[in-house]
Design an enzyme around this catalytic site. Sequence first.
Site, PDB file in Angstrom:
ATOM      1  N   SER A  53       0.732  -1.306   0.082  1.00 22.09           N
ATOM      2  CA  SER A  53       0.044   0.185  -0.071  1.00 22.09           C
ATOM      3  C   SER A  53       0.796   1.217   0.025  1.00 22.09           C
ATOM      4  CB  SER A  53      -0.933   0.039   1.290  1.00 22.09           C
ATOM      5  OG  SER A  53      -1.530   1.169   1.293  1.00 22.09           O
ATOM      6  N   TYR A  76      -1.942   5.413  -4.490  1.00 22.15           N
ATOM      7  CA  TYR A  76      -2.889   6.557  -4.063  1.00 22.15           C
ATOM      8  C   TYR A  76      -2.295   7.764  -4.674  1.00 22.15           C
ATOM      9  CZ  TYR A  76      -6.063   3.935  -1.164  1.00 22.15           C
ATOM     10  OH  TYR A  76      -6.906   2.820  -0.506  1.00 22.15           O
ATOM     11  N   THR A 102      -5.906   2.168  -7.202  1.00 23.18           N
ATOM     12  CA  THR A 102      -7.282   2.072  -6.579  1.00 23.18           C
ATOM     13  C   THR A 102      -8.001   3.301  -7.009  1.00 23.18           C
ATOM     14  OG1 THR A 102      -6.125   0.878  -4.689  1.00 23.18           O
ATOM     15  CG2 THR A 102      -8.163   1.836  -4.287  1.00 23.18           C
ATOM     16  N   LYS A 199      -7.810  -1.409  -9.287  1.00 23.31           N
ATOM     17  CA  LYS A 199      -8.397  -1.928  -8.161  1.00 23.31           C
ATOM     18  C   LYS A 199      -9.875  -1.059  -7.788  1.00 23.31           C
ATOM     19  CE  LYS A 199      -7.529  -3.574  -3.408  1.00 23.31           C
ATOM     20  NZ  LYS A 199      -8.433  -2.631  -2.598  1.00 23.31           N
ATOM     21  N   HIS A 223     -13.567  -2.581  -1.310  1.00 24.28           N
ATOM     22  CA  HIS A 223     -12.580  -2.184  -0.495  1.00 24.28           C
ATOM     23  C   HIS A 223     -13.100  -2.664   0.832  1.00 24.28           C
ATOM     24  CE1 HIS A 223      -9.475   1.261  -0.432  1.00 24.28           C
ATOM     25  NE2 HIS A 223      -9.833   1.064   0.896  1.00 24.28           N
TER      26      HIS A 223
END
Length: 333
Positions: A53, A76, A102, A199, A223
């Site tokens: 992440s 992100y 994402t 995603k 999520h």
Amino acid sequence: MTNGTKLGTSLLGHEVSFPVLLAPVGSCRMFWPKGEAAASRAAGNAGTIYILSTLSGTRLEEVKAASSGTCWYQLYLCGGRDVALAGIARAKAAGFKALVVTIDTPVAGLREKDFRNGVKELLGGHPFAALPFVWQFLARPRWLAAFLADGGLMKFPNVVLPDGPMPYVDVGAALAQSATAWEDLRWIREAWNGPIVIKGVHTADDARQAVDAGASAVVVSNHGGRQLDGVAPTLRVLPEVVAAVGSQVEVLLDGGIRRGGDVVKALCLGARAVLVGRAYAYGLGAGGGPGVAKAIEILRADIDRTLRLLGCPSVGELDASYVSLPPHWRREA
């Protein structure tokens, strides 16, 4: 080959020993010291892929170095385009093989446990406001000692702002300022110049847009049910997405995977593999790297058991004939 069943498959050209990947889970360093590196190492030893992440507490270079296998990097846009580009460049240089973008977090969901646990107060820097929630730390002295020995409250070292790594603040506010639009995929693709996984796909239309944007794979994900309250389970919408993309891209599923039978159901309905988050995060919190390894082995053994009970010799031979679907489940896109 495991006890007569073949569990291995390939994802974006990379062989994995069984069809389960470790999903991106933020702040794993809060679960265990250097938690992301511990999970990455366990995934590599198990012959599967670890997805890091953006909102991790361990440098991406350290996480990649810990793994003997393949790693992907989840993106992100925290901090804006320039900060994201710097993170993409670091991930590419470190040897991450795919970029997972994402798309389902234009804002963070209403995470009521954060209110009950006083996350805002604990991070706000006001001692009197935080005082009613401090007992949560004092009640776990062993965790607290390890947390302090690992540096205390982490920062996000893979989100480097002009004044340094992003501090550990309200993640919901950070996500609200970093929503990803389809137009962003153009410059992300140019910067990465490699496989991109989208995603957060939850409808046929999203899946088709992801293909048009140049995705190599999509992840059907809600999520973990933490965003939109009442959203459909990912297994429910998987047939629609599979029908929409056909063989153009690989389809993975994320969310609701707790046992091997769940993995097998997803594969029967067209997923090439699944992602697990909570399942390995529980293992990480309980026992560090060995806990992650145990969680992986539980899933692997249960997939093998399920295949043997179905009389199916290989995950590659699973199809919809092995499951019974409600007649109203949509198969066409």
